[in-house]
Design a protein around this motif. Sequence first.
Motif, PDB file in Angstrom:
ATOM      1  N   VAL A 132      94.096  39.867  55.120  1.00  0.00           N
ATOM      2  CA  VAL A 132      92.726  40.389  55.486  1.00  0.00           C
ATOM      3  C   VAL A 132      92.151  39.065  55.510  1.00  0.00           C
ATOM      4  O   VAL A 132      91.502  38.439  54.633  1.00  0.00           O
ATOM      5  CB  VAL A 132      91.891  41.291  54.283  1.00  0.00           C
ATOM      6  CG1 VAL A 132      90.612  41.444  55.014  1.00  0.00           C
ATOM      7  CG2 VAL A 132      92.755  42.409  54.286  1.00  0.00           C
ATOM      8  N   PHE A 133      91.869  38.614  56.758  1.00  0.00           N
ATOM      9  CA  PHE A 133      91.269  37.384  57.147  1.00  0.00           C
ATOM     10  C   PHE A 133      89.756  37.543  57.306  1.00  0.00           C
ATOM     11  O   PHE A 133      89.348  38.649  57.911  1.00  0.00           O
ATOM     12  CB  PHE A 133      91.856  36.899  58.296  1.00  0.00           C
ATOM     13  CG  PHE A 133      93.164  35.995  58.153  1.00  0.00           C
ATOM     14  CD1 PHE A 133      93.262  34.783  57.804  1.00  0.00           C
ATOM     15  CD2 PHE A 133      94.267  36.791  58.565  1.00  0.00           C
ATOM     16  CE1 PHE A 133      94.416  34.698  57.462  1.00  0.00           C
ATOM     17  CE2 PHE A 133      95.498  36.138  58.346  1.00  0.00           C
ATOM     18  CZ  PHE A 133      95.786  34.921  57.771  1.00  0.00           C
ATOM     19  N   TYR A 134      88.883  36.721  57.022  1.00  0.00           N
ATOM     20  CA  TYR A 134      87.331  36.833  57.085  1.00  0.00           C
ATOM     21  C   TYR A 134      86.960  35.564  57.616  1.00  0.00           C
ATOM     22  O   TYR A 134      87.385  34.520  57.267  1.00  0.00           O
ATOM     23  CB  TYR A 134      86.733  37.471  55.926  1.00  0.00           C
ATOM     24  CG  TYR A 134      86.912  36.437  54.773  1.00  0.00           C
ATOM     25  CD1 TYR A 134      85.851  35.613  54.341  1.00  0.00           C
ATOM     26  CD2 TYR A 134      88.168  36.319  53.781  1.00  0.00           C
ATOM     27  CE1 TYR A 134      86.030  34.667  53.453  1.00  0.00           C
ATOM     28  CE2 TYR A 134      87.993  35.623  52.725  1.00  0.00           C
ATOM     29  CZ  TYR A 134      87.067  34.846  52.446  1.00  0.00           C
ATOM     30  OH  TYR A 134      87.211  33.794  51.522  1.00  0.00           O
ATOM     31  N   ASN A 135      85.742  35.615  58.129  1.00  0.00           N
ATOM     32  CA  ASN A 135      84.809  34.516  58.520  1.00  0.00           C
ATOM     33  C   ASN A 135      83.768  34.295  57.390  1.00  0.00           C
ATOM     34  O   ASN A 135      83.311  35.073  57.187  1.00  0.00           O
ATOM     35  CB  ASN A 135      84.046  34.671  59.994  1.00  0.00           C
ATOM     36  CG  ASN A 135      85.094  34.583  61.022  1.00  0.00           C
ATOM     37  OD1 ASN A 135      86.054  33.791  61.103  1.00  0.00           O
ATOM     38  ND2 ASN A 135      84.971  35.548  62.048  1.00  0.00           N
ATOM     39  N   ASP A 136      83.443  33.127  57.054  1.00  0.00           N
ATOM     40  CA  ASP A 136      82.464  32.757  56.058  1.00  0.00           C
ATOM     41  C   ASP A 136      80.913  32.802  56.963  1.00  0.00           C
ATOM     42  O   ASP A 136      80.151  31.828  56.979  1.00  0.00           O
ATOM     43  CB  ASP A 136      82.757  31.276  55.455  1.00  0.00           C
ATOM     44  CG  ASP A 136      81.764  31.215  54.309  1.00  0.00           C
ATOM     45  OD1 ASP A 136      81.013  32.207  53.870  1.00  0.00           O
ATOM     46  OD2 ASP A 136      81.586  30.092  53.865  1.00  0.00           O
ATOM     47  N   THR A 137      80.586  33.950  57.320  1.00  0.00           N
ATOM     48  CA  THR A 137      79.486  34.337  57.926  1.00  0.00           C
ATOM     49  C   THR A 137      78.634  35.721  57.545  1.00  0.00           C
ATOM     50  O   THR A 137      79.513  36.482  56.779  1.00  0.00           O
ATOM     51  CB  THR A 137      79.558  34.336  59.281  1.00  0.00           C
ATOM     52  OG1 THR A 137      80.505  35.500  59.765  1.00  0.00           O
ATOM     53  CG2 THR A 137      80.145  33.023  60.170  1.00  0.00           C
ATOM     54  N   ILE A 138      77.619  36.040  57.941  1.00  0.00           N
ATOM     55  CA  ILE A 138      76.929  37.296  57.629  1.00  0.00           C
ATOM     56  C   ILE A 138      77.766  38.388  58.081  1.00  0.00           C
ATOM     57  O   ILE A 138      78.070  39.553  57.367  1.00  0.00           O
ATOM     58  CB  ILE A 138      75.710  37.274  58.049  1.00  0.00           C
ATOM     59  CG1 ILE A 138      74.537  36.401  57.118  1.00  0.00           C
ATOM     60  CG2 ILE A 138      74.946  38.687  57.702  1.00  0.00           C
ATOM     61  CD1 ILE A 138      73.380  36.460  57.655  1.00  0.00           C
ATOM     62  N   GLY A 139      78.310  38.177  59.334  1.00  0.00           N
ATOM     63  CA  GLY A 139      79.038  39.371  60.215  1.00  0.00           C
ATOM     64  C   GLY A 139      80.359  39.405  59.419  1.00  0.00           C
ATOM     65  O   GLY A 139      80.979  40.367  59.233  1.00  0.00           O
ATOM     66  N   GLY A 140      81.021  38.080  59.085  1.00  0.00           N
ATOM     67  CA  GLY A 140      82.158  38.147  58.498  1.00  0.00           C
ATOM     68  C   GLY A 140      82.388  38.802  57.124  1.00  0.00           C
ATOM     69  O   GLY A 140      83.295  39.571  56.675  1.00  0.00           O
ATOM     70  N   LYS A 141      81.112  38.799  56.281  1.00  0.00           N
ATOM     71  CA  LYS A 141      80.971  39.364  55.075  1.00  0.00           C
ATOM     72  C   LYS A 141      81.229  40.552  55.209  1.00  0.00           C
ATOM     73  O   LYS A 141      81.829  41.640  54.489  1.00  0.00           O
ATOM     74  CB  LYS A 141      79.601  38.893  54.312  1.00  0.00           C
ATOM     75  CG  LYS A 141      79.424  39.570  53.046  1.00  0.00           C
ATOM     76  CD  LYS A 141      78.396  38.901  52.437  1.00  0.00           C
ATOM     77  CE  LYS A 141      77.823  39.485  51.045  1.00  0.00           C
ATOM     78  NZ  LYS A 141      77.223  41.026  51.340  1.00  0.00           N
ATOM     79  N   ALA A 142      80.336  41.511  56.177  1.00  0.00           N
ATOM     80  CA  ALA A 142      80.398  42.770  56.320  1.00  0.00           C
ATOM     81  C   ALA A 142      81.700  43.242  56.765  1.00  0.00           C
ATOM     82  O   ALA A 142      82.150  44.432  56.327  1.00  0.00           O
ATOM     83  CB  ALA A 142      79.233  43.270  57.452  1.00  0.00           C
ATOM     84  N   GLU A 143      82.275  42.562  57.685  1.00  0.00           N
ATOM     85  CA  GLU A 143      83.832  43.050  58.111  1.00  0.00           C
ATOM     86  C   GLU A 143      84.767  42.924  56.833  1.00  0.00           C
ATOM     87  O   GLU A 143      85.614  43.714  56.779  1.00  0.00           O
ATOM     88  CB  GLU A 143      84.200  41.816  59.173  1.00  0.00           C
ATOM     89  CG  GLU A 143      85.630  42.359  59.589  1.00  0.00           C
ATOM     90  CD  GLU A 143      86.331  41.222  60.665  1.00  0.00           C
ATOM     91  OE1 GLU A 143      87.132  41.612  61.356  1.00  0.00           O
ATOM     92  OE2 GLU A 143      85.644  39.978  60.778  1.00  0.00           O
ATOM     93  N   VAL A 144      84.991  41.886  56.010  1.00  0.00           N
ATOM     94  CA  VAL A 144      85.790  41.877  54.934  1.00  0.00           C
ATOM     95  C   VAL A 144      85.383  43.005  53.788  1.00  0.00           C
ATOM     96  O   VAL A 144      86.330  43.593  53.219  1.00  0.00           O
ATOM     97  CB  VAL A 144      85.836  40.467  54.277  1.00  0.00           C
ATOM     98  CG1 VAL A 144      84.428  40.269  53.590  1.00  0.00           C
ATOM     99  CG2 VAL A 144      86.957  40.377  53.345  1.00  0.00           C
TER     100      VAL A 144
END
Length: 321
Positions: free
Chosen positions: A289-301
């Motif tokens: 499960v890859f994620y971005n270190d952003t607010i949107g990435g937090k919600a996705e992960v």
Amino acid sequence: MSIQPVVLGPQNGDAVHWAPILGRWDFNEGGQQFLGEGYPATSRGQTFPMGLAVTNIPMANGMCRVQIGFANQVQAAGIVLGYRSQEQRYVFVELGGANSAYSVGEYVSGFGWRPLVTSGQIDNLRADREYVLQTNLTGQNLRVLVDSVPVIEYLLSSPLEGRQTGLIAAGNQRVEFSGFTVHSGRPKAFVVMQFAEPYDTFYKEVIQQRATAAGFDVIRIDEKAGPGVIFQDIQREIEDSDVVIAEITPTNANVFYELGYAHALKKPTILLAQRGAELPFDIRSFRVVFYNDTIGGKAEVERNLQTHLEAIKGNQPFHAF
């Protein structure tokens, strides 16, 4: 063969349904009886009737207990854990099985019933008294007690495939079971990761919160208090867990060692990594499960993590029959 479930009294607020799978059984409010007739099984050159009955009461973690009485002579009788179907692996814990007093065994399709570990001499069991057999299952650690005395502790080589509980017996004499009780515990998630920022914040704000919301008890090894060898504590926590969540963005030898031990136990794992992380070659074949270190990435992960956790826990309604 048509299987007709038998409905008895409540268990944790739900009606208990019993279904005979192998052999002849009698079910009533007083308990369950294997009648000493059934499917012919062969072991050690001897053929004997085999009985198996399962309930709609699920248990992945927790305690299962039953009182066992032998009518005329001691023979194999006990508890079934992890049942899903006759074609899939399940585990059983018995009195009088494998020519011993206490035993843990498994059923493997195409092979049959086989012992995994035994303890005590069968001559120490008597037919003129009743015994209380209890199993405590935490992750893959199985503890067996007889009359509240621990007799076996065994680490299962892989997680149970099913969740149904039940009873098993073998022999041509009647066996009486009573007081069948199941208490399910909360599943556990063990988290392995580097202990440093920003991963500590990621653990507290994402992993811990999402896993707790999915119904898991969550622990990281630095949260464990008390004396002990940390290496042994980590092994025990992995063995006791239902899932291991690993944040693998930085190359950390300890994290990959712990992940390797979880894979050796066939433990369900959820791998998390920041998008763009350079992963070791032998990890790339696993689903991450890859994620971005952003607010949107937090919600996705958060969404992806909870989806995986709910799939592992099996949050869908349980229907045995």
